[in-house]
Design a protein around this motif. Structure first.
Motif, mmCIF file in Angstrom:
data_model
loop_
_atom_site.group_PDB
_atom_site.id
_atom_site.type_symbol
_atom_site.label_atom_id
_atom_site.label_comp_id
_atom_site.label_asym_id
_atom_site.label_seq_id
_atom_site.Cartn_x
_atom_site.Cartn_y
_atom_site.Cartn_z
ATOM 1 N N GLY A 91 45.659 2.142 -63.686
ATOM 2 C CA GLY A 91 46.705 2.780 -64.492
ATOM 3 C C GLY A 91 46.350 2.867 -65.962
ATOM 4 N N TYR A 92 45.179 3.390 -66.263
ATOM 5 C CA TYR A 92 44.724 3.439 -67.654
ATOM 6 C C TYR A 92 45.631 4.287 -68.541
ATOM 7 N N GLY A 93 45.909 3.749 -69.717
ATOM 8 C CA GLY A 93 46.513 4.506 -70.805
ATOM 9 C C GLY A 93 45.548 4.474 -71.969
ATOM 10 N N PRO A 94 45.962 5.006 -73.123
ATOM 11 C CA PRO A 94 45.074 4.940 -74.287
ATOM 12 C C PRO A 94 44.897 3.501 -74.750
ATOM 13 N N SER A 95 43.746 3.193 -75.350
ATOM 14 C CA SER A 95 43.576 1.841 -75.892
ATOM 15 C C SER A 95 44.435 1.719 -77.141
ATOM 16 N N LYS A 96 45.032 0.547 -77.278
ATOM 17 C CA LYS A 96 45.956 0.315 -78.406
ATOM 18 C C LYS A 96 45.268 -0.584 -79.430
ATOM 19 N N PRO A 97 45.368 -0.257 -80.727
ATOM 20 C CA PRO A 97 44.794 -1.138 -81.742
ATOM 21 C C PRO A 97 45.354 -2.552 -81.606
ATOM 22 N N ARG A 98 44.514 -3.547 -81.732
ATOM 23 C CA ARG A 98 44.920 -4.947 -81.547
ATOM 24 C C ARG A 98 44.746 -5.708 -82.845
ATOM 25 N N GLU A 99 45.480 -6.821 -82.900
ATOM 26 C CA GLU A 99 45.294 -7.721 -84.029
ATOM 27 C C GLU A 99 43.822 -8.141 -84.068
ATOM 28 N N GLY A 100 43.237 -8.141 -85.244
ATOM 29 C CA GLY A 100 41.842 -8.566 -85.365
ATOM 30 C C GLY A 100 40.848 -7.424 -85.278
ATOM 31 N N TRP A 101 41.338 -6.235 -84.921
ATOM 32 C CA TRP A 101 40.410 -5.106 -84.814
ATOM 33 C C TRP A 101 40.085 -4.478 -86.161
ATOM 34 N N HIS A 102 40.938 -4.737 -87.151
ATOM 35 C CA HIS A 102 40.786 -4.042 -88.422
ATOM 36 C C HIS A 102 39.366 -4.216 -88.966
#
Ligand SMILES: NC(=O)c1ccc[n+]([C@@H]2O[C@H](COP(=O)([O-])OP(=O)(O)OC[C@H]3O[C@@H](n4cnc5c(N)ncnc54)[C@H](OP(=O)(O)O)[C@@H]3O)[C@@H](O)[C@H]2O)c1
Length: 255
Positions: A91-102
């Motif tokens: 059930g893939y959706g778009p990847s969501k920005p996560r904490e620590g990715w900045h």
């Protein structure tokens, strides 16, 4: 999470003795940093007896540590590659920005696009993977000239559609098309059939493998399933958390 095998390990005869030396969480982003020129990394989770799914999905094999590694690997990647069956089943959706990715994504879009390999385009083209992406992460569909034309046209309304082969996607061409777009840090999340084809084409540079302390039996595929290949690997690290192993192998040429 502990780092179990590292420069601190010692060799006893021909056997490496493992010395746990760090109880702290290692810097996962540093542990899994891509080489400067990029590479294609496969990330999979398996049971101790090699099963790539439980009851048809990978979730039953996962763990908190596996999910942390999963998200760090996505944060490091320019693009996430997946076979259509994985996209459908998981059930893939778009990847969501996560904490620590900045920090991981400085100078890059906030989250990587998903690129799907498919011949039939039997995908939920009205679903989140196509309709809920941010402009910087439009889903990429890599397909064939033989794919149903109306499905290709429908997909092109919300996704970038790339043709890379006549009857089947030529994965070497597909990877080149991604690299031509500046997407050189490729994270393949499977599934096993796509992985096997990538390996047979000599395209897998690294394997990030989570081994869960669980026997699954049954007839689940291994993390590569289908066409045979032989890709020698060298061990880069082993991390451990609650009996779960996080292994990073690199292709021998990359040693
Ligand atoms: N343990 C893990 O870490 C993990 C990770 C991912 C997935 N999984 C599990 O693995 C299962 C799915 O994996 P799978 O091995 O069955 O399938 P898969 O590799 O995810 O996808 C296979 C599909 O990809 C497309 N495809 C692959 N190579 C192609 C080529 N050269 N040209 C055109 N299309 C191509 C085809 O899609 P079309 O049919 O659309 O043409 C094919 O049916 C699921 O149960 C999932 O939960 C486990």
């Amino acid at each position: 999470m502990r780092r179990e095998l590292s420069a601190a390990c010692v060799r006893v005869g021909s056997v490496r003795r493992i010395h746990p030396y760090a109880e702290d969480d290692p810097d996962l982003a540093a542990c899994y940093a891509y080489p400067p020129e990029g590479c294609l990394r496969v990330n999979m989770v398996a049971s101790a007896d090699g099963a790539a799914w439980l009851e048809g999905r990978s979730a039953g094999l996962s763990s908190p540590g596996d999910r942390r590694v999963f998200h760090v690997l996505r944060g490091l990647a320019d693009v996430v590659l997946a076979g259509a069956a994985t996209v459908r089943t998981e059930g893939y959706g778009p990847s969501k920005p996560r904490e620590g990715w900045h920090a991981l994504r400085a100078g890059r879009p906030h989250a990587p696009p998903i690129a799907v390999i498919t011949r039939r385009l039997d995908l939920d083209l009205g679903g989140p993977l196509f309709t809920e992406t941010e402009p910087y992460q439009r889903t990429i569909v890599i397909t064939t000239r033989a794919a149903p034309r109306e499905r290709r046209e429908e997909a092109a309304k919300n996704a970038e559609v790339l043709v890379a082969g006549e009857d089947l996607v030529d994965l070497t061409v597909a990877v080149r098309l991604l690299r031509d777009r500046g997407l050189g840090r490729i994270l393949c999340e499977g599934g096993p059939r796509l992985n096997a084809e990538l390996a047979a084409a000599g395209l897998i540079d690294e394997l990030a493998l989570t081994v869960s302390p669980l026997l699954a039996g049954g007839d689940a595929a291994r993390v590569l399933n289908g066409v045979a290949s032989r890709t020698p690997l060298a061990l880069a690290h082993v991390l451990e958390e609650d009996g779960v192993l996080f292994i990073r192998y690199v292709g021998e040429e990359a040693r």
